[in-house]
Design a protein around this motif. Structure first.
Motif, PDB file in Angstrom:
ATOM      1  N   THR A   1       0.707  -1.261   0.011  1.00 41.24           N
ATOM      2  CA  THR A   1      -0.012  -0.138  -0.111  1.00 41.24           C
ATOM      3  C   THR A   1       1.019   1.221  -0.183  1.00 41.24           C
ATOM      4  OG1 THR A   1      -0.050  -0.122   2.330  1.00 41.24           O
ATOM      5  CG2 THR A   1      -1.923  -0.899   1.045  1.00 41.24           C
ATOM      6  N   SER A   2       2.151   1.075   0.389  1.00 40.25           N
ATOM      7  CA  SER A   2       3.071   2.061   0.298  1.00 40.25           C
ATOM      8  C   SER A   2       4.378   1.871  -0.676  1.00 40.25           C
ATOM      9  CB  SER A   2       3.879   2.612   1.634  1.00 40.25           C
ATOM     10  OG  SER A   2       2.605   3.054   2.435  1.00 40.25           O
ATOM     11  N   ASP A   3       4.896   2.764  -1.727  1.00 44.36           N
ATOM     12  CA  ASP A   3       5.831   2.447  -2.325  1.00 44.36           C
ATOM     13  C   ASP A   3       7.058   2.371  -1.383  1.00 44.36           C
ATOM     14  OD1 ASP A   3       5.380   2.242  -5.285  1.00 44.36           O
ATOM     15  OD2 ASP A   3       4.679   4.437  -5.334  1.00 44.36           O
ATOM     16  N   CYS A   4       8.156   1.672  -1.870  1.00 37.06           N
ATOM     17  CA  CYS A   4       9.225   1.137  -0.837  1.00 37.06           C
ATOM     18  C   CYS A   4      10.257   0.780  -1.794  1.00 37.06           C
ATOM     19  CB  CYS A   4       8.843   0.155   0.185  1.00 37.06           C
ATOM     20  SG  CYS A   4       7.985  -1.162  -0.421  1.00 37.06           S
ATOM     21  N   LEU A   5      11.231  -0.097  -1.126  1.00 38.27           N
ATOM     22  CA  LEU A   5      12.461  -0.459  -1.924  1.00 38.27           C
ATOM     23  C   LEU A   5      12.096  -1.749  -2.560  1.00 38.27           C
ATOM     24  CD1 LEU A   5      15.654  -0.598  -1.930  1.00 38.27           C
ATOM     25  CD2 LEU A   5      15.471  -2.582  -0.348  1.00 38.27           C
ATOM     26  N   GLU A   6      11.240  -2.449  -2.499  1.00 33.55           N
ATOM     27  CA  GLU A   6      10.651  -3.532  -3.404  1.00 33.55           C
ATOM     28  C   GLU A   6       9.912  -3.143  -4.571  1.00 33.55           C
ATOM     29  OE1 GLU A   6      10.359  -3.486  -0.071  1.00 33.55           O
ATOM     30  OE2 GLU A   6      11.470  -5.411   0.442  1.00 33.55           O
ATOM     31  N   THR A   7       9.262  -1.791  -4.321  1.00 29.55           N
ATOM     32  CA  THR A   7       8.457  -1.397  -5.722  1.00 29.55           C
ATOM     33  C   THR A   7       9.545  -0.370  -6.590  1.00 29.55           C
ATOM     34  OG1 THR A   7       7.501   0.449  -4.329  1.00 29.55           O
ATOM     35  CG2 THR A   7       6.455  -1.672  -4.497  1.00 29.55           C
ATOM     36  N   LEU A   8      10.074   0.492  -5.695  1.00 33.81           N
ATOM     37  CA  LEU A   8      10.747   1.607  -6.443  1.00 33.81           C
ATOM     38  C   LEU A   8      12.053   1.226  -6.985  1.00 33.81           C
ATOM     39  CD1 LEU A   8      10.099   4.658  -3.785  1.00 33.81           C
ATOM     40  CD2 LEU A   8       8.873   4.207  -6.206  1.00 33.81           C
ATOM     41  N   GLU A   9      12.952   0.096  -6.376  1.00 32.89           N
ATOM     42  CA  GLU A   9      14.036  -0.085  -6.701  1.00 32.89           C
ATOM     43  C   GLU A   9      14.022  -1.422  -7.528  1.00 32.89           C
ATOM     44  OE1 GLU A   9      17.952  -2.006  -7.310  1.00 32.89           O
ATOM     45  OE2 GLU A   9      16.464  -2.771  -5.918  1.00 32.89           O
ATOM     46  N   GLU A  10      13.376  -2.577  -6.844  1.00 36.16           N
ATOM     47  CA  GLU A  10      13.276  -3.915  -7.341  1.00 36.16           C
ATOM     48  C   GLU A  10      12.562  -3.868  -8.763  1.00 36.16           C
ATOM     49  OE1 GLU A  10      12.238  -8.435  -6.228  1.00 36.16           O
ATOM     50  OE2 GLU A  10      12.226  -7.007  -4.818  1.00 36.16           O
ATOM     51  N   ILE A  11      11.543  -3.174  -8.577  1.00 37.73           N
ATOM     52  CA  ILE A  11      10.543  -3.260  -9.874  1.00 37.73           C
ATOM     53  C   ILE A  11      10.744  -1.898 -10.894  1.00 37.73           C
ATOM     54  CG2 ILE A  11       8.007  -3.098 -10.919  1.00 37.73           C
ATOM     55  CD1 ILE A  11       9.010  -5.733  -9.445  1.00 37.73           C
ATOM     56  N   SER A  12      10.519  -0.891 -10.397  1.00 32.65           N
ATOM     57  CA  SER A  12      10.713   0.344 -11.216  1.00 32.65           C
ATOM     58  C   SER A  12      12.181   0.709 -11.685  1.00 32.65           C
ATOM     59  CB  SER A  12      10.437   1.533 -10.442  1.00 32.65           C
ATOM     60  OG  SER A  12      10.360   2.802 -11.252  1.00 32.65           O
ATOM     61  N   LEU A  13      13.154   0.122 -11.041  1.00 30.47           N
ATOM     62  CA  LEU A  13      14.403   0.089 -11.706  1.00 30.47           C
ATOM     63  C   LEU A  13      15.171  -1.312 -12.272  1.00 30.47           C
ATOM     64  CD1 LEU A  13      16.378   2.691  -8.999  1.00 30.47           C
ATOM     65  CD2 LEU A  13      15.262   3.088 -11.444  1.00 30.47           C
ATOM     66  N   GLU A  14      15.181  -2.093 -11.446  1.00 33.41           N
ATOM     67  CA  GLU A  14      15.843  -3.412 -11.780  1.00 33.41           C
ATOM     68  C   GLU A  14      14.999  -4.179 -12.745  1.00 33.41           C
ATOM     69  OE1 GLU A  14      17.025  -6.158  -8.865  1.00 33.41           O
ATOM     70  OE2 GLU A  14      18.383  -4.557  -7.760  1.00 33.41           O
ATOM     71  N   ALA A  15      13.695  -4.300 -12.507  1.00 36.32           N
ATOM     72  CA  ALA A  15      12.693  -4.996 -13.471  1.00 36.32           C
ATOM     73  C   ALA A  15      12.667  -4.138 -14.942  1.00 36.32           C
ATOM     74  CB  ALA A  15      11.301  -5.428 -12.988  1.00 36.32           C
ATOM     75  N   LYS A  16      12.635  -2.991 -14.573  1.00 34.92           N
ATOM     76  CA  LYS A  16      12.523  -2.237 -15.837  1.00 34.92           C
ATOM     77  C   LYS A  16      13.660  -2.238 -16.806  1.00 34.92           C
ATOM     78  CE  LYS A  16      12.467   2.548 -17.817  1.00 34.92           C
ATOM     79  NZ  LYS A  16      12.299   3.913 -17.263  1.00 34.92           N
ATOM     80  N   HIS A  17      15.038  -2.442 -16.140  1.00 35.31           N
ATOM     81  CA  HIS A  17      16.041  -2.658 -16.816  1.00 35.31           C
ATOM     82  C   HIS A  17      16.494  -4.044 -17.599  1.00 35.31           C
ATOM     83  CE1 HIS A  17      20.321  -4.209 -17.142  1.00 35.31           C
ATOM     84  NE2 HIS A  17      20.582  -3.021 -17.629  1.00 35.31           N
ATOM     85  N   ASP A  18      15.660  -4.993 -16.804  1.00 35.78           N
ATOM     86  CA  ASP A  18      15.756  -6.590 -17.105  1.00 35.78           C
ATOM     87  C   ASP A  18      14.707  -6.694 -18.557  1.00 35.78           C
ATOM     88  OD1 ASP A  18      17.421  -7.108 -15.502  1.00 35.78           O
ATOM     89  OD2 ASP A  18      15.971  -8.038 -14.164  1.00 35.78           O
ATOM     90  N   PHE A  19      13.595  -5.853 -18.432  1.00 33.89           N
ATOM     91  CA  PHE A  19      12.654  -6.032 -19.635  1.00 33.89           C
ATOM     92  C   PHE A  19      12.988  -5.234 -20.758  1.00 33.89           C
ATOM     93  CE2 PHE A  19       9.015  -4.100 -22.007  1.00 33.89           C
ATOM     94  CZ  PHE A  19       8.380  -5.343 -22.437  1.00 33.89           C
TER      95      PHE A  19
END
Length: 368
Positions: free
Chosen positions: A285-303
Motif C-alpha cells: 500500500t506504500s511505495d518502498c524498496l521492493e517497488t521503487l528499486e526492485e521493480i521500477s529500476l531493476e525489473a525495468k532494466h531487465d525488460f
C-alpha cells in the motif's frame, strides 16, 4: 515476571480509542550500519525465516549480514528522499490523512503508525498510547493479503508486548482486506488514472511479494488471496485472462518460492515480442524498496535489455484520496461497537488544539 512501568490508574478517567497502522519497516538511514541493524531484526523473526534458530543464527550473522548490508544500503540510497525512507514517509502521511478522514466521519480516535522492524517501533507506539490513556486499540496491518510472514508477525509483536503490561487494553486486529471493495476500487482507480495519462500497455503484470512455496503447502492463504485480488481487479478493469498476469518478486535463497517469478517472466515477455508492459504491486500500500528499486529500476532494466520497448510502473495507492477513503471505510467497519463519538469535552479540546495549530501555522507563515 516484572511488568513494564505504567501510568497510575485513575478512576473515572475517559477511555480513548486508537488506531495503529502497522507497516513492515525500514532502516533509519541508507547506510550499511543502519541497514544491518534493520535486517538483523527483520531476518531474526521466526515468522519470516522458518529455519532452526541455531543454524539460522550462523547463516545470518556469518554470511548474510556481512554481505547483504552494504548491497542493500546502496539500493536504499537510490530511492531515498529528502523526507527520508519512502515507506516511512508514505505510511506516516497515510496515518495522518486517515485520522482526518475518520474525524470528518465523527470518530474521535487517535491514529498512529508503527513499524514491525525499525522505527517508530511498535512497542514504543503502544507505550505512548498507554500513556495517552488509550484502552481500545485497533491494529491495522498495511498488508492487504494475509501472510504468516507479515500479518501474523504483527500479532506476535503486539501480544508479546502486552505480556509485560499490567493493564492490557481491549484489542482488535484486522486480518486482511485483499477482496474488500474499498481496496479493489482504489487499485482500479490508480491503474485507470495511469492509463488515462500514459495510455494502456499490452499486458498488466501484478507483482506480489514472494514467500517460500512451502508456506502454501503448510496452509498459508497468501497465494490464494493474491490471486483473488488479481481476479477482482481484472474484473473491475474489464481485462481478459491474456491481458493480466500474476507474478511474485523478491525471491531470497535457493529454496523454491511462489511462481512465476517476476524478473524472469518480464524478460521472457520481452523475448516473446511484447513491446509494452505495465507493472503494479498490489501487495504494497506504500511505495518502498521492493517497488521503487526492485521493480521500477531493476525489473525495468531487465525488460528493456531483453528487447522490450516500454516499461510502465504504476505506483502504489500511497496517499491517493480514494485509498484514504477506502482505508477509513475499512477501519470504521472494524471500530463498530466501540464508543468513538466525541463527548462535548473532547469536542472542545479538539477545537482548542485546532486553533493552536492554526495560529502556529499563521505565525510560521508570517516569519517566512
Amino acid at each position: 515476571m516484572a511488568f513494564n512501568k505504567a501510568p497510575q490508574y485513575t478512576h473515572g478517567s475517559p477511555v480513548k480509542t486508537a488506531v495503529v497502522l502497522v507497516n513492515l519497516g525500514t532502516p533509519d538511514q541508507p547506510d550499511a550500519p543502519s541497514v544491518r541493524r534493520y535486517l538483523k531484526q527483520f531476518l531474526s523473526d521466526p515468522r519470516v525465516v522458518e529455519i532452526p534458530r541455531a543454524i539460522w543464527w550462523l547463516i545470518l550473522n556469518g554470511i548474510i549480514l556481512p554481505i547483504r548490508a552494504s548491497k542493500s544500503a546502496a539500493k536504499y540510497a537510490l530511492i531515498w528522499t529528502k523526507e527520508g525512507s519512502p515507506l516511512k514517509v508514505h505510511t506516516g502521511k497515510q496515518a495522518m490523512l486517515l485520522r482526518g478522514q475518520l474525524g470528518e466521519q465523527g470518530h474521535a480516535v487517535k491514529v498512529e503508525y508503527a513499524m514491525s522492524y525499525g522505527n517508530p517501533s511498535l512497542p514504543d507506539v503502544l507505550n505512548k498510547l498507554q500513556t495517552d490513556g488509550c484502552d481500545r486499540i485497533l491494529i491495522v496491518p498495511a498488508y492487504p493479503q494475509y501472510s504468516a510472514t507479515t500479518t501474523a508477525s504483527i500479532f506476535d509483536a503486539v501480544t508479546s508486548h502486552y505480556r509485560k503490561v499490567r493493564n492490557v487494553p481491549e484489542l482488535r486486529f484486522i486480518k486482511h482486506y485483499h477482496d474488500d471493495a474499498a481496496y479493489i476500487n482504489a487499485l482500479r482507480n490508480t491503474v485507470q488514472a495511469h492509463w488515462d495519462v500514459n495510455g494502456r500497455g499490452e499486458k498488466l503484470v501484478l507483482s506480489f511479494h514472494g514467500v517460500p512455496k512451502r508456506t502454501l503447502m503448510l496452509g498459508d492463504p497468501y497465494h490464494c488471496e493474491c490471486y483473488k485480488t488479481a481476479r477482482l481487479l481484472g474484473q473491475e478493469l474489464g481485462l481478459s485472462k491474456d491481458e493480466l498476469l500474476v507474478t511474485f518478486q523478491s525471491r531470497f535463497g535457493k529454496a523454491e518460492w511462489l511462481q512465476p517469478y517476476t524478473a524472469p517472466t518480464l524478460m521472457q515477455l520481452a523475448k516473446d515480442g511484447l513491446k509494452r508492459v505495465d507493472v503494479m504491486c498490489p501487495g504494497f500500500t506504500s511505495d518502498c524498496l521492493e517497488t521503487l528499486e526492485e521493480i521500477s529500476l531493476e525489473a525495468k532494466h531487465d525488460f528493456l535489455e531483453a528487447g522490450g520497448k516500454e516499461f510502465h510502473y504504476i505506483a502504489c495507492v500511497n496517499e491517493d484520496p480514494g485509498w484514504i477513503a477506502g482505508l477509513a471505510e475499512i477501519t470504521a467497519r472494524h471500530l463498530q461497537g466501540w464508543p468513538t463519538r466525541p463527548t462535548e469535552a473532547e469536542k472542545t479540546e479538539e477545537i482548542i488544539q485546532l486553533g493552536i495549530a492554526a495560529n502556529a501555522a499563521k505565525q510560521l507563515g508570517a516569519a517566512r
